[in-house]
Design a protein around this motif. Structure first.
Motif, PDB file in Angstrom:
ATOM      1  N   VAL A  13       0.839  -1.203   0.000  1.00  0.00           N
ATOM      2  CA  VAL A  13       0.000   0.000   0.000  1.00  0.00           C
ATOM      3  C   VAL A  13       0.873   1.252   0.000  1.00  0.00           C
ATOM      4  O   VAL A  13       0.630   2.208  -0.755  1.00  0.00           O
ATOM      5  CB  VAL A  13      -0.949   0.001   1.211  1.00  0.00           C
ATOM      6  CG1 VAL A  13      -1.670   1.340   1.337  1.00  0.00           C
ATOM      7  CG2 VAL A  13      -1.951  -1.128   1.090  1.00  0.00           C
ATOM      8  N   LEU A  14       1.906   1.275   0.834  1.00  0.00           N
ATOM      9  CA  LEU A  14       2.772   2.446   0.941  1.00  0.00           C
ATOM     10  C   LEU A  14       3.520   2.721  -0.362  1.00  0.00           C
ATOM     11  O   LEU A  14       3.720   3.890  -0.722  1.00  0.00           O
ATOM     12  CB  LEU A  14       3.761   2.249   2.088  1.00  0.00           C
ATOM     13  CG  LEU A  14       3.147   2.275   3.490  1.00  0.00           C
ATOM     14  CD1 LEU A  14       4.169   1.849   4.529  1.00  0.00           C
ATOM     15  CD2 LEU A  14       2.606   3.662   3.814  1.00  0.00           C
ATOM     16  N   GLU A  15       3.922   1.677  -1.065  1.00  0.00           N
ATOM     17  CA  GLU A  15       4.627   1.874  -2.335  1.00  0.00           C
ATOM     18  C   GLU A  15       3.708   2.531  -3.367  1.00  0.00           C
ATOM     19  O   GLU A  15       4.119   3.444  -4.093  1.00  0.00           O
ATOM     20  CB  GLU A  15       5.130   0.526  -2.865  1.00  0.00           C
ATOM     21  CG  GLU A  15       6.323  -0.027  -2.093  1.00  0.00           C
ATOM     22  CD  GLU A  15       6.728  -1.399  -2.586  1.00  0.00           C
ATOM     23  OE1 GLU A  15       5.975  -1.986  -3.404  1.00  0.00           O
ATOM     24  OE2 GLU A  15       7.792  -1.901  -2.158  1.00  0.00           O
ATOM     25  N   LYS A  16       2.459   2.094  -3.447  1.00  0.00           N
ATOM     26  CA  LYS A  16       1.525   2.671  -4.412  1.00  0.00           C
ATOM     27  C   LYS A  16       1.172   4.114  -4.046  1.00  0.00           C
ATOM     28  O   LYS A  16       1.040   4.973  -4.922  1.00  0.00           O
ATOM     29  CB  LYS A  16       0.254   1.824  -4.495  1.00  0.00           C
ATOM     30  CG  LYS A  16       0.417   0.536  -5.285  1.00  0.00           C
ATOM     31  CD  LYS A  16      -0.921   0.052  -5.793  1.00  0.00           C
ATOM     32  CE  LYS A  16      -0.741  -1.032  -6.838  1.00  0.00           C
ATOM     33  NZ  LYS A  16      -2.010  -1.394  -7.496  1.00  0.00           N
ATOM     34  N   ILE A  17       1.006   4.380  -2.752  1.00  0.00           N
ATOM     35  CA  ILE A  17       0.680   5.738  -2.332  1.00  0.00           C
ATOM     36  C   ILE A  17       1.866   6.667  -2.559  1.00  0.00           C
ATOM     37  O   ILE A  17       1.690   7.844  -2.888  1.00  0.00           O
ATOM     38  CB  ILE A  17       0.247   5.746  -0.854  1.00  0.00           C
ATOM     39  CG1 ILE A  17      -1.131   5.089  -0.717  1.00  0.00           C
ATOM     40  CG2 ILE A  17       0.218   7.162  -0.289  1.00  0.00           C
ATOM     41  CD1 ILE A  17      -1.705   5.090   0.671  1.00  0.00           C
ATOM     42  N   GLU A  18       3.086   6.170  -2.448  1.00  0.00           N
ATOM     43  CA  GLU A  18       4.263   6.991  -2.705  1.00  0.00           C
ATOM     44  C   GLU A  18       4.326   7.397  -4.172  1.00  0.00           C
ATOM     45  O   GLU A  18       4.665   8.551  -4.496  1.00  0.00           O
ATOM     46  CB  GLU A  18       5.535   6.222  -2.313  1.00  0.00           C
ATOM     47  CG  GLU A  18       6.795   7.050  -2.342  1.00  0.00           C
ATOM     48  CD  GLU A  18       6.750   8.249  -1.409  1.00  0.00           C
ATOM     49  OE1 GLU A  18       7.326   9.300  -1.781  1.00  0.00           O
ATOM     50  OE2 GLU A  18       6.135   8.142  -0.328  1.00  0.00           O
ATOM     51  N   VAL A  19       3.983   6.481  -5.092  1.00  0.00           N
ATOM     52  CA  VAL A  19       3.923   6.825  -6.513  1.00  0.00           C
ATOM     53  C   VAL A  19       2.836   7.857  -6.764  1.00  0.00           C
ATOM     54  O   VAL A  19       3.023   8.827  -7.510  1.00  0.00           O
ATOM     55  CB  VAL A  19       3.667   5.560  -7.355  1.00  0.00           C
ATOM     56  CG1 VAL A  19       3.447   5.926  -8.822  1.00  0.00           C
ATOM     57  CG2 VAL A  19       4.834   4.588  -7.218  1.00  0.00           C
ATOM     58  N   LEU A  20       1.674   7.668  -6.130  1.00  0.00           N
ATOM     59  CA  LEU A  20       0.575   8.623  -6.258  1.00  0.00           C
ATOM     60  C   LEU A  20       0.977   9.989  -5.719  1.00  0.00           C
ATOM     61  O   LEU A  20       0.669  11.034  -6.314  1.00  0.00           O
ATOM     62  CB  LEU A  20      -0.654   8.094  -5.515  1.00  0.00           C
ATOM     63  CG  LEU A  20      -1.886   8.997  -5.511  1.00  0.00           C
ATOM     64  CD1 LEU A  20      -2.473   9.101  -6.916  1.00  0.00           C
ATOM     65  CD2 LEU A  20      -2.935   8.480  -4.537  1.00  0.00           C
ATOM     66  N   LYS A  21       1.690  10.004  -4.622  1.00  0.00           N
ATOM     67  CA  LYS A  21       2.130  11.263  -4.022  1.00  0.00           C
ATOM     68  C   LYS A  21       3.096  12.007  -4.949  1.00  0.00           C
ATOM     69  O   LYS A  21       3.061  13.237  -5.050  1.00  0.00           O
ATOM     70  CB  LYS A  21       2.788  10.992  -2.667  1.00  0.00           C
ATOM     71  CG  LYS A  21       3.055  12.234  -1.837  1.00  0.00           C
ATOM     72  CD  LYS A  21       3.707  11.870  -0.523  1.00  0.00           C
ATOM     73  CE  LYS A  21       2.790  11.034   0.344  1.00  0.00           C
ATOM     74  NZ  LYS A  21       3.401  10.746   1.666  1.00  0.00           N
ATOM     75  N   LYS A  22       3.958  11.262  -5.620  1.00  0.00           N
ATOM     76  CA  LYS A  22       4.904  11.879  -6.554  1.00  0.00           C
ATOM     77  C   LYS A  22       4.160  12.524  -7.726  1.00  0.00           C
ATOM     78  O   LYS A  22       4.482  13.641  -8.152  1.00  0.00           O
ATOM     79  CB  LYS A  22       5.898  10.839  -7.065  1.00  0.00           C
ATOM     80  CG  LYS A  22       6.995  11.399  -7.965  1.00  0.00           C
ATOM     81  CD  LYS A  22       7.967  10.312  -8.395  1.00  0.00           C
ATOM     82  CE  LYS A  22       9.091  10.903  -9.248  1.00  0.00           C
ATOM     83  NZ  LYS A  22       8.578  11.607 -10.442  1.00  0.00           N
ATOM     84  N   ASP A  23       3.141  11.822  -8.246  1.00  0.00           N
ATOM     85  CA  ASP A  23       2.340  12.391  -9.325  1.00  0.00           C
ATOM     86  C   ASP A  23       1.620  13.651  -8.863  1.00  0.00           C
ATOM     87  O   ASP A  23       1.481  14.620  -9.626  1.00  0.00           O
ATOM     88  CB  ASP A  23       1.314  11.361  -9.820  1.00  0.00           C
ATOM     89  CG  ASP A  23       1.993  10.195 -10.529  1.00  0.00           C
ATOM     90  OD1 ASP A  23       3.167  10.343 -10.917  1.00  0.00           O
ATOM     91  OD2 ASP A  23       1.359   9.122 -10.654  1.00  0.00           O
TER      92      ASP A  23
END
Length: 253
Positions: free
Chosen positions: A156-166
């Motif tokens: 979950v944290l890995e996907k949210i980190e990508v979303l946060k970067k976008d």
């Protein structure tokens, strides 16, 4: 409106005496204008939303008992928060002046039965309970119970980190408010994605635990983007595991 009133009371006046003219100012229109301005600002002002901690409460939805047992085995982690106190019941402080809050944890089921209790000593023959502390990050590295929860919610944290970067790169829209709303909505979808491996956290507190220790546990849920958690009461098995751990290892780790 201002009014100038001239009054002649008669009588003799001294030669060269200054003539006094009384002035009356009517403040009624100014008061009316102030009330209209106050009303205007009250109706047009956007009130600040209170920043409160969102807590996921148990739902009334019926869940299959088989699914619950599987979740407890493969995904569940139980936190038991505690606070060290002296003989007078006051909270002990560490060398930095911070309260000595403790968090015990175990994964899956406690696996405590009559066969696992030693009749002579009253201690458990096997105790899967472990102890950690509430520690902040050291650079980009998680520590304490934060690392345990972080490792359990990595997907979950890995996907949210990508979303946060976008979101930081403004890939959604030029409107900042829309960016925030889209980010929050998509982050919620990721946290609730049933296809990802996500922990189920049960938070419990001993009678000695302070409110700060419980709030610290809830903070860790937000920091680690954990959506499935609840606050529950301690039972006899939980108390027995804590007593056994303290008897074996003492209060200090």
């Amino acid at each position: 409106m201002a009014q100038i009133e001239q009054s002649d009371k008669g009588g003799k006046k001294k030669k060269g005496a200054q003539k006094k003219i009384p002035i009356h100012v009517d403040f009624t229109p100014m008061v009316d204008m102030n009330m209209l301005l106050i009303t205007f600002f009250m109706l047009c002002t956007t009130m600040i939303k209170s920043q409160t901690l969102q807590i996921t409460l148990p739902t009334n939805e019926k869940v299959d008992q088989t699914e619950m047992n599987q979740a407890k085995e493969s995904e569940a982690i139980t936190l038991i928060v505690d606070t060290e106190r002296d003989e007078n019941g006051k909270i002990k402080m560490d060398e930095n002046g911070k309260p000595l809050n403790i968090v015990y944890y175990y994964e899956g089921k406690p696996e405590v039965t009559n066969e696992t209790i030693d009749a002579a000593s009253g201690l458990l023959t096997s105790n899967k309970l472990q102890r950690e502390a509430f520690l902040g990050n050291e650079g980009n590295l998680q520590r304490g119970i934060r690392k345990i929860l972080h490792d359990r919610n990595t997907k979950v944290l890995e996907k949210i980190e990508v979303l946060k970067k976008d979101w930081r790169d403004k890939k959604f829209s030029s409107n900042k408010d829309l960016n925030d709303s889209i980010y929050q909505a998509r982050a919620k979808e990721i946290r609730n994605d049933s296809t990802l491996t996500r922990p189920v956290v049960v938070i419990k507190a001993t009678p000695q635990a302070s409110w700060e220790s419980l709030i610290s546990a809830l903070d860790e849920m937000q920091i680690n983007q954990i959506s499935r958690y609840q606050i529950d009461n301690m039972n006899n098995i939980d108390s027995l595991m804590v007593i056994d751990y303290v008897a074996r290892h003492g209060k200090k780790k």
